[in-house]
Design a protein around this motif. Sequence first.
Motif, short mmCIF file in Angstrom:
data_model
loop_
_atom_site.label_atom_id
_atom_site.label_comp_id
_atom_site.label_asym_id
_atom_site.label_seq_id
_atom_site.Cartn_x
_atom_site.Cartn_y
_atom_site.Cartn_z
N ASN A 110 0.87 -1.18 0.00
CA ASN A 110 0.00 0.00 0.00
C ASN A 110 0.90 1.22 0.00
OD1 ASN A 110 -2.99 -1.03 0.62
ND2 ASN A 110 -1.54 -2.29 1.75
N VAL A 111 0.94 1.90 -1.14
CA VAL A 111 1.88 3.00 -1.33
C VAL A 111 1.11 4.32 -1.25
CG1 VAL A 111 3.74 3.92 -2.74
CG2 VAL A 111 3.19 1.50 -2.86
N TYR A 112 1.53 5.17 -0.32
CA TYR A 112 0.88 6.46 -0.09
C TYR A 112 1.77 7.59 -0.62
CZ TYR A 112 -2.37 4.09 3.10
OH TYR A 112 -3.33 3.26 3.63
N HIS A 113 1.13 8.71 -0.87
CA HIS A 113 1.84 9.93 -1.25
C HIS A 113 1.21 11.09 -0.49
CE1 HIS A 113 4.06 12.74 -3.88
NE2 HIS A 113 2.95 13.46 -3.85
N LYS A 114 2.01 11.75 0.34
CA LYS A 114 1.50 12.84 1.18
C LYS A 114 0.26 12.39 1.96
CE LYS A 114 3.22 16.71 -1.58
NZ LYS A 114 2.87 17.92 -2.33
N ASN A 115 0.38 11.22 2.57
CA ASN A 115 -0.66 10.66 3.44
C ASN A 115 -1.84 10.05 2.67
OD1 ASN A 115 -1.45 10.15 6.19
ND2 ASN A 115 -3.07 11.67 5.95
N ARG A 116 -1.86 10.17 1.35
CA ARG A 116 -2.99 9.71 0.53
C ARG A 116 -2.64 8.42 -0.19
NH1 ARG A 116 -6.14 8.80 -3.82
NH2 ARG A 116 -7.49 10.52 -4.43
N LEU A 117 -3.51 7.42 -0.11
CA LEU A 117 -3.28 6.13 -0.76
C LEU A 117 -3.33 6.29 -2.28
CD1 LEU A 117 -2.93 3.05 -0.50
CD2 LEU A 117 -5.43 2.86 -0.47
N ILE A 118 -2.27 5.85 -2.95
CA ILE A 118 -2.21 5.92 -4.40
C ILE A 118 -2.36 4.52 -5.01
CG2 ILE A 118 -0.86 6.66 -6.40
CD1 ILE A 118 -1.77 8.95 -4.59
N ARG A 119 -1.56 3.57 -4.53
CA ARG A 119 -1.65 2.20 -5.05
C ARG A 119 -1.98 1.24 -3.91
NH1 ARG A 119 1.71 0.33 -10.19
NH2 ARG A 119 -0.03 -1.10 -10.04
N PRO A 120 -3.21 0.75 -3.83
CA PRO A 120 -3.57 -0.19 -2.76
C PRO A 120 -3.24 -1.63 -3.14
CG PRO A 120 -5.53 0.49 -3.98
CD PRO A 120 -4.37 1.19 -4.62
N PHE A 121 -2.61 -2.34 -2.23
CA PHE A 121 -2.30 -3.75 -2.38
C PHE A 121 -1.68 -4.04 -3.75
CE2 PHE A 121 -5.52 -3.46 0.91
CZ PHE A 121 -4.96 -4.24 1.90
N TRP A 122 -0.61 -3.33 -4.00
CA TRP A 122 0.12 -3.44 -5.27
C TRP A 122 0.98 -4.71 -5.24
CZ3 TRP A 122 4.96 0.04 -6.28
CH2 TRP A 122 5.49 -0.26 -7.54
N LYS A 123 0.65 -5.67 -6.08
CA LYS A 123 1.35 -6.95 -6.12
C LYS A 123 2.58 -6.81 -7.01
CE LYS A 123 0.38 -11.90 -6.71
NZ LYS A 123 1.51 -12.28 -7.58
N VAL A 124 3.75 -6.95 -6.43
CA VAL A 124 4.99 -6.79 -7.19
C VAL A 124 5.62 -8.13 -7.55
CG1 VAL A 124 5.48 -4.54 -6.16
CG2 VAL A 124 6.38 -6.61 -5.08
N THR A 125 5.15 -9.22 -6.93
CA THR A 125 5.71 -10.54 -7.24
C THR A 125 5.07 -11.10 -8.51
OG1 THR A 125 4.08 -11.54 -5.75
CG2 THR A 125 6.28 -11.09 -4.87
N ALA A 126 5.74 -12.07 -9.11
CA ALA A 126 5.26 -12.64 -10.36
C ALA A 126 3.99 -13.45 -10.14
CB ALA A 126 6.35 -13.53 -10.96
N ASP A 127 3.08 -13.38 -11.10
CA ASP A 127 1.85 -14.18 -11.02
C ASP A 127 2.20 -15.66 -11.08
OD1 ASP A 127 0.25 -11.94 -10.91
OD2 ASP A 127 0.01 -11.81 -13.09
N GLY A 128 1.50 -16.44 -10.30
CA GLY A 128 1.72 -17.87 -10.28
C GLY A 128 2.78 -18.33 -9.30
N SER A 129 3.50 -17.37 -8.72
CA SER A 129 4.54 -17.72 -7.76
C SER A 129 3.95 -17.74 -6.35
CB SER A 129 5.69 -16.72 -7.83
OG SER A 129 6.61 -16.94 -6.78
N SER A 130 4.32 -18.75 -5.59
CA SER A 130 3.82 -18.83 -4.21
C SER A 130 4.63 -17.94 -3.27
CB SER A 130 3.89 -20.27 -3.71
OG SER A 130 5.24 -20.73 -3.71
N LYS A 131 5.82 -17.56 -3.70
CA LYS A 131 6.65 -16.70 -2.85
C LYS A 131 6.00 -15.32 -2.73
CE LYS A 131 11.17 -18.82 -3.53
NZ LYS A 131 12.58 -18.61 -3.94
N GLY A 132 5.90 -14.85 -1.51
CA GLY A 132 5.31 -13.54 -1.26
C GLY A 132 3.87 -13.59 -0.85
#
Length: 611
Positions: free
Chosen positions: A418-440
């Motif tokens: 959950n990435v905020y900018h100046k206290n405001r949520l910009i990207r909620p629950f942003w998945k950065v791991t590869a799809d299909g991977s159990s890691k993370g």
Amino acid sequence: MSTKKEKGAVAVAVVELDSSDDENAAGAARPNINSASSKKVTPQVTPQAQQPQQQQQPAAGGQQALATRSFWKAGEYVVGPSKRPAMAQGQLEHARVHPKFLHSNATSHKWAFGAIAELLDNGVDEIQSGATFVSVDKIDLRKDNSPALLFRDDGGGMNPEGLRKCMSLGYSTKKSNTTIGQYGNGFKTSTMRLGADAIVFSRATRGSKATQSIGLLSYTFLRKTGQDDVIVPMIDFDISGNWVEPIIYSSQDDWSSNLKIILEWSPFGSKEDLLQQFEDIGAHGTKIIIYNLWLNDEGVYELSFDDDDEDIRLRDEANHGSLTKLNKKTVDILNHVSYRFRYSLRAYASILYLRKFTNFQVIIRGKPVQKYDIQDDLIHVKVITYRPQLATISTEVTVETTIGFTKQAPDLPVTGFNVYHKNRLIRPFWKVTADGSSKGNGVIGILEANFIEPAHDKQDFERSSLFIRLETRLKQMVMEYWKGHCHLVGYQALVPSECKLQKDRAVKHSVAPTPIIAIQDMSNGQHSPQAVVKSDGSTEAMSVEEICEENIQLFMRYEKHVQKEDELKQTINNLKKEVEFAKRKRDQLSAYLETKRKQKAAEHNSGQTNI
């Protein structure tokens, strides 16, 4: 009712919106429209009884009915020839904004809740003016019993000049570290994304003068009267005394014309009804009513007000079927805030701001929103410090990322930052791991990234090099955290032989990153394991996760070398400057010594001559 002419006023209340980002531009900062411009507008906004002639020639810019109430189709109409009158001698050309731009500009909001968040942000920004709440509610209009959205705050309000800045395109006075708004476009895009029309009521006190102003931004009015320029009728009142006095900028006729347009195209049929709207504002504050709300493709309102009396929901997102027919794991996922925020405004608002407000509330349909602290839902929490490389800023920026497993892990595979900018949520629950991977799986993070700029709809970030570096660093954080903590929640940890293999692999790489190329076995469609061809021609079997991790490690090593290279370049530049300085000193000393030598030679020759 007595009228009062404001001293020094230079404008009529009908405003043609110019597009300007220059805060020093007079056209953006003041209602600087002359009488000729006002008279041009008046014949085009006559009552409906005087419009048949316009209806006969729609291609020439006459009356055009809204073809659809669906937002994504409301801009599908042909723009007719311009009806712009000839310019008076000495009058300067200015940019014009066609009503169709109001719609195309609002398409920056793909998500209706993103538009609502913009209006909530405006209320939050008023905290610095003493605001204690911002509320959003659903009301039923007496005129046709249709639903409308009501936004209200008790901030400082807008005086006549402030309201005109709000209605202008691209004008923003919110360029500071304490305010969320910055582009000067949020009000226009958000209101037009939610409904075809919006009316604003604002009361303010500046110095000893108290005013209340009304402005109408109506896509319906502009379309049905065939306008080819965005026109916003506004009226203002001076309430400094014991009675309400209209503020006349140009003439009583102009003021009355604006009032007539507002009464015809707003939900309120009389001046008394308009003034009554200020009763719940208090001494200062702003109220926005958005009506003629957009419909979805099925012809029903995009926003649902009936599913929950204390919430506003996105109808299409909320229709996910009966939860009783689903297994427990799916039900848990659908009930988690990472899913509910997509269709529940209350859930979205609960995570919209990173820090809890003091003496300020966000209220939805009469009930305050309880902040949902994502960090409280984490276990095995770790704080990781990230220092982004900012070439344009000399001071070092430090970003702290809180990362941990959700309490329901491993049963609940929710993941993302959950990435905020100046206290405001910009990207909620942003998945950065590869799809299909159990890691993370189950790993959730929270951070505030003020060093990168959000996109105009504040639902994503600009894809800059800083953003790409942040994404890479977050991937590395997940992998490193997973290695050390996955066994704590029931996942299988890496066996010592695998750890040693990865350690040995990292040692094999020398100073320069060794490129690796993954070759998939396309014969059976499997992705793991894969053969990795290295620069020396050797191969070894690696899984997809190992390849991703390997590439991340290589990228990070590359980043370190780039940083080292930048430091060496800076050292070289400093040494060059020192060399140049030494050369100048040498030349100065040489010139000085040469002058002294010549002086001594001259004195010596002079002494011999005297002898």
